[in-house]
Design a protein around this motif. Structure first.
Motif: not given
Length: 248
Positions: A110-125
């Motif tokens: 789940n979180a890997g869409a927002a952090v790390g090499p797979g990030a495509v957006y910025t999350a808040r938490a």
């Protein structure tokens, strides 16, 4: 409300060795096509606004997890990993909470869409909850290898208590916990009810094991398939485990 099933033709025969989380089970183009069909169903149901996601970023995420995570076993198949990551990449939830994350593999899907090499957006938490402290510690170590920023974090907490005390919104709630006293996956409903008041209209719930633990989840499934609670809910038969995806 709209309640659906989406079934891949081979969902009953598509199986993984849980001790080999990164084993290739089918050609990549087949995996992509199966997940794409599922995303189309979610779009048609009004759960997702699009089916488009960055496939290259997903593969970068998958590679990082395969190279760095300690995963003793997992029931998250490659299809399910792609589906979960894609839903997060498309929905882009500002706040995601995952309940019952074991070694962190489901959480980072789940979180890997927002952090790390797979990030495509910025999350808040981005919060993963694991009630067993030693498992939470391993999950946190794993996540740190992919996300050095600390935005995605795993805590040794009871998901019902934590969600009840959470002050921010919950835009996506991932459920994979096991309750005590024989409740098993029946704990999903208690977690959802604790989080409900923080979930805005349009929030998503992703509940793993909707096929193989359907009996234990029956009260949860009745809840999310009730039009008084959710606008739509789809049971995704991509493998033998299943994922119920619902929108508030």
């Amino acid at each position: 409300m709209s309640a659906h099933e989406h079934k891949a033709a081979d969902w009953q025969t598509y199986k993984m060795n849980m001790q080999k989380p990164h084993e290739t089970l089918e050609p990549l183009d087949r995996e992509i096509a199966v997940v794409a069909a599922g995303l189309e169903t979610l779009k048609s149901a009004g759960i997702l606004g699009s089916t488009e996601y960055d496939a290259a970023r997903f593969l970068a995420f998958r590679k990082a997890v395969a190279e760095s995570f300690e995963i003793p076993w997992t029931a998250i198949t490659p299809r399910m990993q792609r589906l979960i990551w894609a839903i997060n990449a498309i929905k882009r939830p500002p706040v995601m909470i995952a309940a019952g994350v074991f070694c962190g593999n489901t959480f980072i899907s789940n979180a890997g869409a927002a952090v790390g090499p797979g990030a495509v957006y910025t999350a808040r938490a981005l919060v993963g909850l694991e009630i067993k402290p030693h498992e939470a510690e391993r999950a946190e170590r794993n996540v740190r290898k992919v996300d050095p920023t600390g935005l995605a974090r795993v805590l040794a907490e009871d998901a019902v208590d934590y969600c009840a005390k959470w002050k921010d919104s919950i835009d996506l709630l991932y459920l994979d916990a096991d309750g005590d006293k024989g409740r098993g996956k029946g704990i999903y409903l208690a977690i959802t009810e604790a989080a409900w008041g923080r979930m805005p209209p349009g929030a998503l719930m992703l509940a793993h094991n909707s096929i193989n633990a359907a009996d234990a989840m029956k009260d949860y499934l009745a809840y999310v398939r009730d039009s008084q609670h959710c606008r739509a809910s789809v049971n995704m038969y991509l493998d033998g485990e299943g994922l119920e995806i619902s929108i508030k």
